[in-house]
Design an enzyme around this catalytic site. Structure first.
Site, PDB file in Angstrom:
ATOM      1  N   GLU A   1       0.849  -1.188   0.000  1.00  0.00           N
ATOM      2  CA  GLU A   1       0.000   0.000   0.000  1.00  0.00           C
ATOM      3  C   GLU A   1       0.886   1.241   0.000  1.00  0.00           C
ATOM      4  OE1 GLU A   1      -4.104  -1.175   2.332  1.00  0.00           O
ATOM      5  OE2 GLU A   1      -2.535  -0.170   3.463  1.00  0.00           O
ATOM      6  N   CYS A   2       0.644   2.152  -0.932  1.00  0.00           N
ATOM      7  CA  CYS A   2       1.313   3.455  -0.989  1.00  0.00           C
ATOM      8  C   CYS A   2       2.833   3.296  -0.916  1.00  0.00           C
ATOM      9  CB  CYS A   2       0.766   4.375   0.095  1.00  0.00           C
ATOM     10  SG  CYS A   2       1.093   6.126  -0.201  1.00  0.00           S
ATOM     11  N   GLY A   3       3.468   3.617   0.212  1.00  0.00           N
ATOM     12  CA  GLY A   3       4.908   3.467   0.311  1.00  0.00           C
ATOM     13  C   GLY A   3       5.357   2.045   0.069  1.00  0.00           C
TER      14      GLY A   3
END
Length: 436
Positions: A327-329
């Site tokens: 997720e994201c990073g």
């Protein structure tokens, strides 16, 4: 039976978190069991709440969660003496289109749970106008009750007197007035506050905030304004499916953005969580059946992540036979490369073709509704997932198959679709719940 209050404000940046932490610690020092919640999609503030109270805090979100889910999360913590729900942004700030049970506004939670609102008001550059703002917030929406206000960053005794008189004339209780006090300012970075676990002195900072607020705020009056509250009828469980039975979870300063209710739901469903640290060059637990890389601050540690060959090799070996999701990073680290804010390009794990850059920052912020075009850990193709996106990276290239069709809260299509390759999937949004 617990008593509940919502801590909110006319806008962001006026001191909601500091007041919440100070009240929580001050009452805890008196021997009360204090439970905090965070209204909205914030994965940093709950860790501060836990540091202040000694109890886990979770998010409640009216855009992404239905009433039964919110009631379930709150009911599980009904053994507290006092409940504090910290708002996000201004009291009535949400998105334009209604979600599952509201717009994501703090006012939705106050109305839904029947908890009065304590407003934090910073009257810098004004005096009597602060009373007009408080009165407008009080009267804006039926069902949202104002308990009173705490004034923050008061400039002088004369300033306090002018504001207090105007609020008294408007029939609004003033619980206290805080003069400026730089020593209890919480440090910030580009995604919000520096995380609680990164601050060695966080306990002392919260203690100082509690001492300072205790000197200037009538804690008994605030406590008496809380609404008596008992658990509401709720469906059992959360609408969150664990991604596997044994989950290898990346967890360190670079991978820390995990909603507490997600971990709670995974464990409640019988899943085991096995944490590991990519920054320490650790690999996923070989006995795990899925690996999950949450968001965080990989851009601050990109060089170290790039150099950790054991982590890279272990994750690649894991992904040959089992699902990996970021997720994201975490998604960025699954990609081919990440360019940091100084323009230095760092090789990532290469499990996906995604390449991202912070060299030209652009904020991506808002709720996301994703319809999965293919399965991802814990969710089948066609599932509708609700989440939130908040980052400053830009996509340089994304050559893989899109994972989902993603819309924002207004229904507009979002270019950040996530992607998939083999057993590996990733999204820019942080999952909050699946539509029932």
């Amino acid at each position: 039976m617990a008593a509940g209050l919502v801590i909110s404000a006319p806008a962001s940046g006026v001191g909601k978190t500091t007041l919440t932490l100070a009240l929580a610690r001050a009452w805890r020092n008196r021997g009360l069991n204090v439970q905090c919640f965070k209204s909205g999609p914030d994965y940093i503030d709950p860790a501060f709440h836990a540091a202040a109270t000694g109890r886990a805090s979770v998010n409640v979100d009216s855009w992404a969660m239905d009433r039964a889910t919110i009631a379930h999360l709150v009911n599980r913590r009904s053994d507290a003496d006092i409940v504090l729900a910290e708002g996000s942004m201004g009291l009535f700030d949400g998105v334009a289109a209604r979600g599952v049970s509201g717009t994501g506004a703090t006012a939705d939670i106050a109305d839904m749970l029947g908890w009065p609102v304590v407003l934090v008001i910073d009257p810098a550059g004004q005096a009597q106008t602060a009373a007009a703002i408080a009165a407008g917030l009080r009267d804006y929406r039926a069902g949202v009750r104002l308990a009173g206000v705490v004034l923050n960053r008061i400039a002088s005794p004369r300033h306090e007197d002018l504001v207090r008189r105007a609020l008294n004339d408007a029939g609004i209780a003033v619980f206290g007035a805080l003069p400026r006090h730089a020593e209890i300012s919480l440090p910030k970075r580009h995604l919000g506050l520096v995380q609680a676990e990164e601050q060695a002195e966080i306990g002392k900072l919260i203690d100082e905030a509690a001492r300072f607020v205790s000197e200037h705020v009538d804690l008994d009056a605030v406590l008496q304004s809380a609404a008596a509250w008992s658990p509401q009828p709720a469906a059992n469980g959360l609408n969150v499916t664990p991604p596997g039975q044994r989950i290898a979870l990346a967890r360190d300063a670079a991978f820390s953005f995990v909603y507490p209710h997600m971990l709670e739901a995974w464990r409640a469903a019988g899943a085991e969580i096995s944490p590991f640290s990519p920054l320490a060059d650790e690999t996923p637990d070989p006995s795990a059946d899925v690996c999950w890389l949450p968001g965080g601050y990989p851009e601050l540690h990109a060089g170290r992540i790039a150099a950790n060959a054991r982590f890279h090799a272990g994750l690649r070996a894991f992904a040959e036979t089992r699902p990996v999701h970021g997720e994201c990073g975490g998604y960025m680290v699954l990609g081919s490369a990440l360019t940091d804010a100084e323009g230095v390009r760092h090789e990532m794990t290469g499990l996906l073709g995604l390449e991202t850059s912070f060299a030209k920052r652009r904020m991506h912020l808002g709720y996301r509704l994703a319809a999965l075009a293919a399965p991802m850990p814990g969710h089948q193709a066609g599932a509708r997932l609700r989440g939130h996106e908040f980052h400053y990276s830009t996509i340089v290239v994304q050559p893989d198959t899109p994972l989902a069709v993603v819309h924002d809260a207004t229904g507009a299509v979002i270019a950040e679709t996530g992607s998939r390759r083999g057993h590996v999937t990733g999204t820019f949004f942080h999952l909050i719940a699946e539509d029932r």
